[in-house]
Design an enzyme around this catalytic site. Structure first.
Site, mmCIF file in Angstrom:
data_model
loop_
_atom_site.group_PDB
_atom_site.id
_atom_site.type_symbol
_atom_site.label_atom_id
_atom_site.label_comp_id
_atom_site.label_asym_id
_atom_site.label_seq_id
_atom_site.Cartn_x
_atom_site.Cartn_y
_atom_site.Cartn_z
ATOM 1 C CG ASP A 97 2.878 -8.180 -3.868
ATOM 2 O OD1 ASP A 97 1.241 -7.709 -4.179
ATOM 3 O OD2 ASP A 97 3.919 -7.683 -3.061
ATOM 4 C CD GLU B 53 1.470 -0.976 -1.386
ATOM 5 O OE1 GLU B 53 1.690 -2.104 -0.927
ATOM 6 O OE2 GLU B 53 1.302 0.732 -0.703
ATOM 7 C CD GLU C 60 -2.317 -0.661 4.521
ATOM 8 O OE1 GLU C 60 -1.953 -1.359 5.281
ATOM 9 O OE2 GLU C 60 -1.725 -1.258 3.600
HETATM 10 O O1 9MR Z 1 7.075 -4.382 2.688
HETATM 11 C C1 9MR Z 1 6.700 -3.500 3.194
HETATM 12 C C2 9MR Z 1 7.180 -4.589 4.353
HETATM 13 O O2 9MR Z 1 8.686 -4.087 4.184
HETATM 14 C C3 9MR Z 1 7.835 -3.569 6.101
HETATM 15 O O3 9MR Z 1 7.619 -4.807 7.114
HETATM 16 C C4 9MR Z 1 5.658 -3.534 6.244
HETATM 17 C C5 9MR Z 1 4.975 -3.121 7.662
HETATM 18 O O4 9MR Z 1 5.520 -1.760 7.524
HETATM 19 O O5 9MR Z 1 5.180 -2.711 5.087
HETATM 20 C C6 9MR Z 1 5.107 -2.916 3.639
HETATM 21 O O6 9MR Z 1 4.244 -2.453 3.303
HETATM 22 C C7 9MR Z 1 3.555 -2.445 2.578
HETATM 23 C C8 9MR Z 1 3.169 -0.731 2.839
HETATM 24 O O7 9MR Z 1 3.339 -0.061 3.537
HETATM 25 C C9 9MR Z 1 1.507 -0.493 2.808
HETATM 26 N N1 9MR Z 1 0.443 -1.617 2.441
HETATM 27 C C10 9MR Z 1 1.130 -3.137 2.816
HETATM 28 C C11 9MR Z 1 2.617 -3.443 2.357
HETATM 29 C C12 9MR Z 1 2.616 -4.971 2.233
HETATM 30 O O8 9MR Z 1 2.896 -5.547 3.505
#
Ligand code: 9MR
Length: 437
Positions: A276, A274, A166
């Site tokens: 969804d 990822e 990101e």
């Molecule tokens: O699903 C993840 C959530 O449990 C965490 O709180 C969040 C913050 O670290 O990250 C979420 O996963 C993210 C991923 O690491 C990067 N891309 C976006 C995902 C969804 O927010």
């Protein structure tokens, strides 16, 4: 010798041998068919048949939930730690690493025969406090040390690393995201990739981002230019991760396949990392189908991971974006995903025909199958029902047979026809082949 071999007694025993061989071949064929059918009955098996993997994000604190682990173990063969391998989790204090939860996930995955995607070595978010407060050379060195230590700890156990996550802005600028890492110099991304390659030469190294699914978006183009530049200058990069978090505001783009094939044409693999898609029912199922179709259409799209197991495990649970409901039941989106992984039309012979098979209405005891022939108006479609299934009904074609192999021919209604199939316990989609008459 010749006489002995051709003696009646010998001929009888030769015939017996051939019969035995024939029986063995038929049995083996039957077993192969059963195996092939079973092979396509889970997401991982169906994806494997297409030369891909199918993965999920896993949370360490759910590994004691047997509903969760049963589904995860059965359906997926690639695992991403949802949070446990992020910077704050692994290096809570500078140079003091806590491997406990990351290791739990890797060992659960590997002891169940699954591969692991590492997520994520360098990111502006989820930094431990000590790192958030750093800048300049000290931060650059701390980041590189983190990449090196983590990639070294997991060396040989990681299929692919999200090396950098990101790093670009949303919106129309196509610029890098402002962050403490970005302020250490524009070359922080390539420095992270070089450090990762040195520490684990066998892991694939990915750049991973969201809102990079629509080919026309400035952010997609910016990532594309980064990858093109890295390939041109020999910066080690092997893959691009499209996070693919979709909802009504950010729908599956109609040019998604173009995005995938354009990245692939740069000489990198594309992984959907990822996935969804918020929604429910057949609309959600259609969206999952589109994503899987786009990936299957590009040979370098090597795998798909969904971001969690059940809707209730999702970071945005209220949007019910996953393939299993909170009770662990398969949703229509699951069936669409599995069917699409198992599907695919064969290439038509010159002057031949193809048939596309899709599931339409689904009831508890039976479902409708739509069949669309293309390439010819004089066709014969051979439909292979799955084990136990029987024909209830058909329309817009003449269909003979009631179980096993059915034969369909035109009845004047055109090239689109359908059948209703009683499941009798087998929910798998029938397969079909087309020949011209
Ligand atoms: O699903 C993840 C959530 O449990 C965490 O709180 C969040 C913050 O670290 O990250 C979420 O996963 C993210 C991923 O690491 C990067 N891309 C976006 C995902 C969804 O927010």
């Amino acid at each position: 010798m010749t006489r002995t071999l051709t003696s009646p007694r010998h001929r009888r025993s030769l015939r017996a041998i051939s019969l035995a061989t024939l029986t063995a071949v038929v049995l083996a064929g039957g077993m192969a068919a059963t195996t092939a059918q079973a092979a396509g009955s889970t997401l991982q098996a169906a994806a494997t048949e297409k030369g891909r993997y199918f993965g999920t994000a896993i949370a360490a604190n759910k590994l004691s939930d047997s509903t969760y682990t049963t589904i995860a173990n059965r359906e997926f063969n690639m695992v991403t730690a949802e949070n446990e391998m992020k910077i704050d989790a692994l290096e809570p204090n500078q140079n003091q690493f806590n491997w406990t939860n990351g290791d739990r996930i890797v060992s659960w995955a590997r002891s169940n025969g699954k591969q692991v995607r590492g997520h994520t070595l360098a990111w502006h978010s989820q930094q431990p406090g000590w790192m958030q407060n750093m800048s300049g050379t000290a931060l650059r060195n701390a980041m590189l040390n983190h990449v090196t230590q983590v990639a070294t700890h997991y060396r040989g156990q990681i299929h692919s690393w999200d090396v950098v996550n990101e790093a670009f802005q949303d919106g129309s600028s196509g610029a890098r995201r402002d962050s403490n890492l970005q302020r250490t110099g524009n070359d922080w991304i390539e420095a992270a990739f070089r450090a990762a390659r040195a520490a684990d030469p066998n892991a694939k190294l990915c750049y991973n981002d969201y809102n990079t699914d629509d080919w026309t978006h400035a952010k997609t183009q910016a990532v594309y230019n980064l990858v093109r530049d890295f390939k041109a200058r020999g910066v080690p990069i092997d893959c691009v991760g499209l996070q693919s978090h979709f909802n009504a505001q950010s729908p599956v783009p109609s040019n998604y396949q173009t995005t995938i094939s354009s990245f692939a044409a740069l000489g990198v693999d594309v992984q959907i990392t990822e996935l969804d898609i918020e929604g429910s029912g057949s609309a959600q199922a259609d969206n999952y189908r589109k994503v899987v179709q786009a990936c299957l259409a590009v040979s370098r799209c090597t795998g798909i991971s969904v971001w969690g197991v059940r809707d209730t495990d999702s970071w945005r649970a209220s949007g019910t974006p996953l393939l299993f409901d909170g009770n662990g039941n398969k949703k229509p989106a699951y069936t669409a995903t599995l069917d699409t992984l198992n599907g695919g039309t064969s290439n038509p012979q010159p002057g031949g025909c193809t048939v596309a098979v899709t599931r339409s209405t689904d009831w508890s005891d039976r479902f409708n199958v739509s069949l669309a022939v293309s390439g010819s108006s004089t066709w014969r479609v051979s439909i292979q029902l799955q084990g136990g299934q029987t024909l209830q009904n058909s329309w817009n074609a003449t269909v003979s047979g009631s179980s096993g192999t059915l034969t369909a021919t035109p009845n004047g209604a055109g090239n689109n026809f359908g059948i209703t199939v009683y499941k009798n316990g087998n929910t798998n989609l029938p397969t079909a082949t087309c020949s011209t008459t």
